[in-house]
Scaffold this active site. Structure first.
Site, mmCIF file in Angstrom:
data_model
loop_
_atom_site.group_PDB
_atom_site.id
_atom_site.type_symbol
_atom_site.label_atom_id
_atom_site.label_comp_id
_atom_site.label_asym_id
_atom_site.label_seq_id
_atom_site.Cartn_x
_atom_site.Cartn_y
_atom_site.Cartn_z
ATOM 1 N N HIS A 367 0.815 -1.210 0.000
ATOM 2 C CA HIS A 367 0.000 0.000 0.000
ATOM 3 C C HIS A 367 0.853 1.266 0.000
ATOM 4 O O HIS A 367 0.595 2.213 -0.743
ATOM 5 C CB HIS A 367 -0.914 0.012 1.230
ATOM 6 C CG HIS A 367 -1.775 -1.205 1.336
ATOM 7 N ND1 HIS A 367 -2.548 -1.469 2.440
ATOM 8 C CD2 HIS A 367 -1.999 -2.237 0.494
ATOM 9 C CE1 HIS A 367 -3.187 -2.605 2.268
ATOM 10 N NE2 HIS A 367 -2.867 -3.087 1.087
ATOM 11 N N CYS A 681 -3.371 -0.178 -19.100
ATOM 12 C CA CYS A 681 -3.094 0.733 -17.982
ATOM 13 C C CYS A 681 -2.140 0.154 -16.948
ATOM 14 O O CYS A 681 -2.177 0.540 -15.787
ATOM 15 C CB CYS A 681 -4.395 1.152 -17.307
ATOM 16 S SG CYS A 681 -5.364 -0.223 -16.683
#
Length: 756
Positions: A367, A681
């Site tokens: 994260h 992407c």
């Protein structure tokens, strides 16, 4: 107990008085060793300091030849003193000359002494020197005498750390604490940062070392320990926090250490010997850190790291500092150094002052790294020992391109990197000049260059980068940086802010993609899985918990009122999942229509191609959606059976290999055949050489990090795309085992002066 510690307490009291006097560094050291020798009835007391060249230099002595001070030296690992420094362990010997490591220095005259007690001078687990007492008679030093010597060693470590002894170093020499260190890690985000260290969990500097009242200090220690235990119990019992798997294991380890009688007893002994509660914690913590450095078992090292964090919490409790307090003013060129940290914690720092991030742990998909990448912060991870080697304010360089960290760099290294930063700045200026230039190839083919985003801090980069829109908005980042589930109102505010910032440019919102490596600590129900990347995550999770998807869709619909909404589903495996998700979306549209809410002018639903099973359903997929986006990171991981978080194999296979590019070309062709837009992407889109490959196999829309748009556009503007497509067609038709696509691309770029 009081009688046996009388000597050490008197010694500490005398040291306290001495530290308060205005003395020159050498005089202070000389008086310290003299005081120790008198107090411990030792005929010799000597202090050796570790230099940057790995030699231990005699800095002060009582009893040995005073003429050998600053001349006598031992290599790290040589003799008893060198052995103590290398192992960070004390030695207590009644007949030192019989020890296999014994080696004496003739110039000191120490060969007549038999008994020997030596302790390492430690700071944050690092050995800075060795403190020794010796006697002619053969005796074994008592435990309280060793404790006293270790405590004095801690005082000397603080003197070294504050730079008091720097004036005593000979020309051309420097202390080990100040030596330049270069460390290798893994590049988690490109870029170069020059600045000064800011420890994320700053070491609490204990300035008050000696106590006036042991009983009062033990009472303070007990109160702080009780408070610490209660806070851990509270975290384990709170219902709004689902600490499962590793999260719970860490807290359980904290609770185990906080209640460990051995740890508490060592703390109390240090206080009884004259230290304050804070100094006792620092002393015991430093001893434990030194042991941790010599452990090879990764599980034990991790548990010891848990202990280290717990000791820091206890120090903050004792000194009245909240766990989140970072009151120190950041330098304007701060480089954060941490073992690890949460994504939300990074966002607490003022972005304009951050120049880089160094992590001892972390993974490319963790994260904190996702957020660091989103805000364009040069990041290097897996830099072992970075925290203990660093001090707040140290000069540091983070090379996010090579995965290197240079701590206290030498002048030539700093000059080289300063030039590298200037070169990058000039290149960035070139990219800024390209910002308003249409992204069109040299032979006139238009390409859509989009940016990836996921947080409000990303939005200004939409205009700055010149992106045509947001090709991937990762909605889960909002969930990852929050302490509880964002309510529908908070989600709606963010989505409206994104759409407003886009100012008419397209935005593709990916529905929440949690699970796998993106664990929300407050989300109950996500169990530890053997293969989390292949488990209960993304659309699988939201279809099983439709309330999650309904809430998010409702927020997106309301935020998009009067404008187009592009919604994309992650990790689709079967076409039926798209139908189920569309049912949920249609139900929310009907619900909002019933209450006369302002709805989007159009709603386009897309899917990500990340799971290989979709490759055999491409025609059905194109019929079921309005657009497709390729998630090349996960798709490559699954196709190659390569865990991208596993550092051993993450770089084993090249995504620009012929088999994977053929597969990507197949998806682009299916989209063109069905007249459905296809965007890629993943990380492949963000590097000029791999973006060139994508354009060569038919992609006309790619999405990347904002910082990548300039370099990719510079490449595109010089690219003869039709010629490249022909070259790629020939290369992909060759035997895959004999074709180096990356080399072919570099040769093509060289032939046509294309900047890579």
């Amino acid at each position: 107990m009081r009688e046996t510690t009388a000597g050490p307490r008197v010694l500490l009291r005398r040291l306290r008085e001495m530290m308060a006097e205005a003395l020159e560094p050498q005089e202070r050291l000389d008086r310290i060793v003299r005081e120790i020798a008198q107090n411990m009835v030792a005929e010799v007391c000597s202090l050796y300091i570790l230099r940057a060249d790995s030699f231990l230099e005699l800095y002060a002595t009582e009893g040995l030849n005073p003429g050998s001070v600053h001349l006598a030296q031992l290599r790290l690992g040589q003799g008893l003193v060198g052995t103590i420094a290398a192992s960070a362990r004390a030695l207590n010997l009644s007949d030192a000359q019989k020890h296999p490591a014994f080696a004496y220095l003739p110039e000191t005259g120490e060969e007549i002494y038999h008994s020997f007690l030596g302790v390492p001078v430690l700071r944050a687990g690092r050995t800075l020197g060795v403190l020794v007492v010796q006697n002619r008679t053969k005796r074994h030093y008592r435990d309280d005498e060793m404790e006293a010597l270790e405590t004095v060693a801690m005082v000397i470590a603080e003197m070294i750390a504050t730079g008091d002894l720097a004036r005593l170093t000979r020309p051309g020499m420097e202390l080990d604490l100040r030596r330049s260190v270069s460390m290798d890690g893994l590049s988690f985000n490109e870029g170069v940062g020059l600045g000064h260290v800011v420890l994320h969990e700053p070491r609490v500097v204990v300035t008050n070392l000696f106590n006036e009242d042991s009983d009062q200090e033990i009472e303070r220690l007990e109160v702080a320990l009780s408070s610490l235990r209660l806070s851990i119990d509270d975290m384990l019992s709170r219902r709004d926090v689902a600490f499962e798997g590793e999260h719970r294991a860490v807290l359980e380890a904290y609770r185990m250490f906080a209640n460990d009688r051995g740890w508490v007893r060592r703390l109390e002994e240090a206080v009884r010997n004259g230290l304050t509660a804070e100094a006792a914690v620092e002393k015991v913590q430093s001893d434990m850190r030194a042991r941790m450095l010599h452990m090879t078992d990764p599980y034990l090292r991790e548990r010891m790291s848990d202990f280290d964090d717990l000791a820091n919490r206890l120090l903050r409790q004792l000194m009245g500092r909240g766990p989140d307090a970072l009151a120190e003013v950041l330098p304007k060129d701060a480089i954060l150094v941490a073992r690890n940290m949460g994504a939300a914690e990074l966002l607490d720092y003022p972005r304009q002052k951050l120049r880089g991030l160094v992590l001892e742990d972390g993974a490319p998909t963790s994260h904190i790294v996702i957020v660091a990448r989103a805000i364009g912060l040069p990041t290097v991870g897996q830099v072992k020992g970075a925290v203990s080697l660093s001090e707040n304010g140290d000069a540091i360089i983070v090379d996010g391109e090579e995965g290197q960290v240079h701590l206290r760099p030498q002048a030539d290294i700093e000059a080289a990197y300063s030039e590298k930063v200037r070169f990058r700045a000039r290149r960035q200026q070139l990219y800024r000049e390209l910002r308003d230039r249409p992204p069109v190839s040299k032979d006139g083919v238009a390409v859509e260059l989009l940016m990836n985003a996921g947080l409000a801090v990303d939005l200004p980069q939409l205009a700055q980068s010149g992106a045509a829109g947001i090709g991937l908005f990762r909605t889960e980042l909002q969930f990852m940086v929050a302490s509880t589930f964002p309510r529908v109102e908070a989600q709606e505010r963010l989505y409206r802010e994104v759409i407003d910032a886009a100012d008419g440019k397209p935005v593709t919102f990916r529905t929440i993609d949690i699970g796998g490596d993106k664990v929300l600590p407050y989300f109950k129900g996500v169990q530890q899985e053997e293969n989390p990347a292949l488990g209960w995550r993304a659309i699988r999770l939201t279809l099983d918990r439709p309330g999650l998807l309904r809430t998010q869709v409702r927020a997106l619909l309301k935020a998009s009122g009067g404008r187009e909404l592009k919604l994309m589903l992650p990790m689709v495996t079967e076409i039926s999942e798209i139908a189920k998700a569309r049912d949920i979306i249609d139900r929310e549209v009907r619900h909002l229509s019933r209450f006369a809410h302002h709805l989007p002018t159009s709603l386009k639903l897309g899917a990500m191609v990340e799971v290989p099973s979709l490759l055999w359903q491409l025609d059905e997929l194109m019929s079921a959606v309005d657009f497709v986006s390729v998630g090349s990171n996960d798709l490559f991981q699954f196709v190659m059976a390569t865990d991208r978080g596993n550092t051993r194999i993450a770089d084993r296979f090249d995504p620009l290999c012929a088999p994977f590019l053929r597969l990507l070309r197949q998806i682009a062709e299916a989209g063109r055949k069905a007249d459905k837009p296809v965007t890629l992407c993943g990380e492949l889109a963000g590097r000029p050489i791999s973006a060139m490959a994508l354009l060569g196999i038919g992609y006309r829309a790619i999405s990347m990090a904002p910082a990548s748009i300039g370099p990719v556009k510079a490449m595109l503007c010089e690219l003869p795309l039709e010629a490249l497509s022909e070259r790629m067609e020939i290369a992909l038709a060759k035997n895959a085992a004999k074709t180096d696509i990356r080399a072919e691309l570099r040769q093509f770029a060289s032939e046509h002066d294309i900047p890579l």
